[in-house]
Write a protein that holds these residues in place. Structure first.
Motif, PDB file in Angstrom:
ATOM      1  N   MET A   5      24.664-130.883 -33.209  1.00 49.08           N
ATOM      2  CA  MET A   5      24.298-129.787 -32.309  1.00 49.08           C
ATOM      3  C   MET A   5      25.526-129.356 -31.531  1.00 49.08           C
ATOM      4  N   LYS A   6      25.560-128.065 -31.179  1.00 48.61           N
ATOM      5  CA  LYS A   6      26.734-127.528 -30.503  1.00 48.61           C
ATOM      6  C   LYS A   6      26.338-126.491 -29.469  1.00 48.61           C
ATOM      7  N   VAL A   7      27.110-126.449 -28.388  1.00 45.89           N
ATOM      8  CA  VAL A   7      26.926-125.457 -27.327  1.00 45.89           C
ATOM      9  C   VAL A   7      28.283-124.860 -26.993  1.00 45.89           C
ATOM     10  N   ASN A   8      28.315-123.549 -26.799  1.00 48.61           N
ATOM     11  CA  ASN A   8      29.515-122.875 -26.314  1.00 48.61           C
ATOM     12  C   ASN A   8      29.377-122.678 -24.804  1.00 48.61           C
ATOM     13  N   LEU A   9      30.291-123.238 -24.042  1.00 46.50           N
ATOM     14  CA  LEU A   9      30.265-123.157 -22.589  1.00 46.50           C
ATOM     15  C   LEU A   9      31.246-122.085 -22.129  1.00 46.50           C
ATOM     16  N   VAL A  10      30.738-121.058 -21.468  1.00 47.82           N
ATOM     17  CA  VAL A  10      31.573-119.986 -20.929  1.00 47.82           C
ATOM     18  C   VAL A  10      31.692-120.190 -19.425  1.00 47.82           C
ATOM     19  N   TYR A  11      32.912-120.197 -18.912  1.00 52.10           N
ATOM     20  CA  TYR A  11      33.131-120.548 -17.508  1.00 52.10           C
ATOM     21  C   TYR A  11      34.222-119.670 -16.897  1.00 52.10           C
ATOM     22  N   THR A  12      34.265-119.670 -15.575  1.00 50.89           N
ATOM     23  CA  THR A  12      35.356-119.031 -14.854  1.00 50.89           C
ATOM     24  C   THR A  12      36.413-120.067 -14.495  1.00 50.89           C
ATOM     25  N   ARG A  13      35.964-121.160 -13.892  1.00 55.98           N
ATOM     26  CA  ARG A  13      36.809-122.312 -13.618  1.00 55.98           C
ATOM     27  C   ARG A  13      36.055-123.569 -14.032  1.00 55.98           C
ATOM     28  N   ARG A  66      26.966-110.999 -16.535  1.00 58.77           N
ATOM     29  CA  ARG A  66      25.979-110.014 -16.995  1.00 58.77           C
ATOM     30  C   ARG A  66      26.433-109.328 -18.270  1.00 58.77           C
ATOM     31  N   TYR A  67      27.697-108.883 -18.293  1.00 56.31           N
ATOM     32  CA  TYR A  67      28.187-108.182 -19.477  1.00 56.31           C
ATOM     33  C   TYR A  67      28.366-109.132 -20.661  1.00 56.31           C
ATOM     34  N   LEU A  68      28.921-110.305 -20.407  1.00 58.73           N
ATOM     35  CA  LEU A  68      29.124-111.250 -21.504  1.00 58.73           C
ATOM     36  C   LEU A  68      27.798-111.663 -22.127  1.00 58.73           C
ATOM     37  N   ALA A  69      26.800-111.966 -21.295  1.00 60.74           N
ATOM     38  CA  ALA A  69      25.500-112.353 -21.829  1.00 60.74           C
ATOM     39  C   ALA A  69      24.888-111.211 -22.633  1.00 60.74           C
ATOM     40  N   SER A  70      25.017-109.985 -22.143  1.00 64.26           N
ATOM     41  CA  SER A  70      24.458-108.825 -22.853  1.00 64.26           C
ATOM     42  C   SER A  70      25.116-108.650 -24.220  1.00 64.26           C
ATOM     43  N   ILE A  71      26.441-108.764 -24.257  1.00 65.07           N
ATOM     44  CA  ILE A  71      27.168-108.598 -25.522  1.00 65.07           C
ATOM     45  C   ILE A  71      26.806-109.713 -26.497  1.00 65.07           C
ATOM     46  N   LEU A  72      26.815-110.946 -26.024  1.00 62.55           N
ATOM     47  CA  LEU A  72      26.565-112.086 -26.906  1.00 62.55           C
ATOM     48  C   LEU A  72      25.141-112.079 -27.452  1.00 62.55           C
ATOM     49  N   GLU A  73      24.195-111.598 -26.684  1.00 62.73           N
ATOM     50  CA  GLU A  73      22.822-111.507 -27.181  1.00 62.73           C
ATOM     51  C   GLU A  73      22.719-110.480 -28.294  1.00 62.73           C
ATOM     52  N   VAL A  74      23.409-109.353 -28.153  1.00 62.83           N
ATOM     53  CA  VAL A  74      23.418-108.356 -29.229  1.00 62.83           C
ATOM     54  C   VAL A  74      24.040-108.955 -30.487  1.00 62.83           C
ATOM     55  N   LYS A  75      24.991-109.847 -30.310  1.00 61.52           N
ATOM     56  CA  LYS A  75      25.640-110.494 -31.443  1.00 61.52           C
ATOM     57  C   LYS A  75      24.828-111.662 -31.999  1.00 61.52           C
ATOM     58  N   GLY A  76      23.660-111.908 -31.438  1.00 57.26           N
ATOM     59  CA  GLY A  76      22.750-112.899 -32.001  1.00 57.26           C
ATOM     60  C   GLY A  76      22.759-114.259 -31.341  1.00 57.26           C
ATOM     61  N   SER A  77      23.520-114.447 -30.270  1.00 62.20           N
ATOM     62  CA  SER A  77      23.575-115.746 -29.607  1.00 62.20           C
ATOM     63  C   SER A  77      22.409-115.910 -28.634  1.00 62.20           C
ATOM     64  N   VAL A  79      21.556-117.107 -25.158  1.00 60.54           N
ATOM     65  CA  VAL A  79      22.334-117.327 -23.948  1.00 60.54           C
ATOM     66  C   VAL A  79      21.435-117.867 -22.846  1.00 60.54           C
ATOM     67  N   LEU A  80      21.916-118.898 -22.172  1.00 59.88           N
ATOM     68  CA  LEU A  80      21.206-119.499 -21.049  1.00 59.88           C
ATOM     69  C   LEU A  80      22.096-119.396 -19.817  1.00 59.88           C
ATOM     70  N   ASN A  81      21.723-118.619 -18.820  1.00 58.36           N
ATOM     71  CA  ASN A  81      20.547-117.795 -18.707  1.00 58.36           C
ATOM     72  C   ASN A  81      20.741-116.486 -19.465  1.00 58.36           C
ATOM     73  N   SER A  82      19.634-115.819 -19.725  1.00 61.31           N
ATOM     74  CA  SER A  82      19.687-114.573 -20.473  1.00 61.31           C
ATOM     75  C   SER A  82      20.326-113.471 -19.644  1.00 61.31           C
ATOM     76  N   ALA A  83      20.746-112.414 -20.332  1.00 61.37           N
ATOM     77  CA  ALA A  83      21.326-111.261 -19.642  1.00 61.37           C
ATOM     78  C   ALA A  83      20.322-110.663 -18.663  1.00 61.37           C
ATOM     79  N   HIS A  84      19.062-110.615 -19.054  1.00 60.69           N
ATOM     80  CA  HIS A  84      18.030-110.066 -18.168  1.00 60.69           C
ATOM     81  C   HIS A  84      17.896-110.907 -16.908  1.00 60.69           C
ATOM     82  N   ALA A  85      17.865-112.227 -17.057  1.00 56.47           N
ATOM     83  CA  ALA A  85      17.728-113.101 -15.893  1.00 56.47           C
ATOM     84  C   ALA A  85      18.942-112.993 -14.983  1.00 56.47           C
ATOM     85  N   ILE A  86      20.140-112.941 -15.575  1.00 58.54           N
ATOM     86  CA  ILE A  86      21.359-112.818 -14.772  1.00 58.54           C
ATOM     87  C   ILE A  86      21.361-111.502 -14.006  1.00 58.54           C
TER      88      ILE A  86
END
Length: 283
Positions: A5-13, A66-77, A79-86
């Motif tokens: 199993m794998k998860v991609n972690l997107v972070y600022t810091r 918000r933008y990253l989640a929206s883009i990644l969802e269109v690409k089929g990923s 995302v937790l939390n979803s773009a809508h929730a964010i």
């Protein structure tokens, strides 16, 4: 052998929170690839990003998340939390509307778009009341209005500073709290909480409030779960306000849960609980 199993972690810091979450995932046999949001440049199409593994969005920037989640969802990923929730949790006006749509109890509030009209409505509602920006965190630019002159000064600042998108006045009922507010962590269900105590009326830990252990009663857990369902989130922190006569109201909802200042005090294994929730989604 079953696939890893794998998860991609997107972070600022890579703060304490992100490191602890990644460690908890790896301890459960999950591979974690980390991506700094500042380095991501994504095409606006349906082309798959990376290996399509679920994404745990830990960007500290509301705009980037918000933008990253929206883009990644269109690409089929997933995302937790979803773009809508964010988008909903990151905008206090949209959070309030989502709660209102589900009849979740909360302080009264209104949105104004012009200085004099906003002051008149504050004056009609009465004092004290609170004004806050529709976007922002950590208690920044939140102010209490105790008189008409205070309302006039704060509304003047609200409508004269920043750009047109900032010229929105969110005003909320002031709740006379008993020296603390409450935060309930929800991951599908309530998993624990903290009490944030302060002599100041603003009770953010970022503003000096002291976290305390808080055993969440069933009524508070149910209210927090209703709020989380209203905004459609996966992993959330729901802030509750308790009046001096014991009434409990939902104040705000946080989509990027922070816990570094409180985890030792509360004893709640939040990184492990988050990892378990994410792996449940993966399965």
């Amino acid at each position: 052998m079953s696939p890893v199993m794998k998860v991609n972690l997107v972070y600022t810091r890579l703060r304490t929170e992100e490191r602890m979450i990644a460690d908890a995932l790896r301890a459960r046999g999950c591979a974690v690839d980390s991506y700094a949001d500042a380095g991501l440049v994504l095409s606006l199409d349906r082309e798959r990003w990376g290996d399509g593994a679920p994404v745990l969005m830990r960007s500290m920037s509301f705009t980037r998340a918000r933008y990253l989640a929206s883009i990644l969802e269109v690409k089929g990923s997933r995302v937790l939390n979803s773009a809508h929730a964010i988008a909903t949790c990151g905008d206090k006006a949209l959070t309030t509307l989502a709660l209102a749509a589900k009849d979740v109890p909360m302080p009264w509030s209104f949105l104004g778009f012009e200085e004099q009209a906003s002051v008149a409505e504050v004056d009609r509602r009465g004092y004290p009341s609170v004004t806050k920006p529709v976007t922002g965190s950590w208690g920044r630019m939140v102010a209490r209005m105790d008189s008409k002159s205070a309302a006039e000064g704060l509304m003047s600042m609200r409508f004269e500073m920043g750009g047109a998108s900032d010229h929105v006045a969110l005003v909320q009922q002031y709740i006379d709290k008993p020296g603390y507010d409450l935060r309930v962590y929800v991951m599908g269900k309530a998993v624990g909480g903290i009490r944030r105590r302060s002599e100041h009326w603003i009770t953010n830990t970022a503003r000096g409030a002291m976290p305390e252990r808080y055993d969440v009663p069933p009524s508070h857990a149910k209210l927090a779960e209703r709020a989380a369902e209203a905004v459609g989130g996966d992993i959330l922190a729901v802030d509750l306000l308790e009046t001096r006569d014991g009434k409990v109201l939902v104040n705000e909802i946080n989509h990027c849960v922070e816990f570094a200042r409180s985890i030792e005090v509360t004893g709640i294994p939040l990184p492990e609980l988050m990892a378990d929730y994410v792996l449940g989604v993966l399965r």
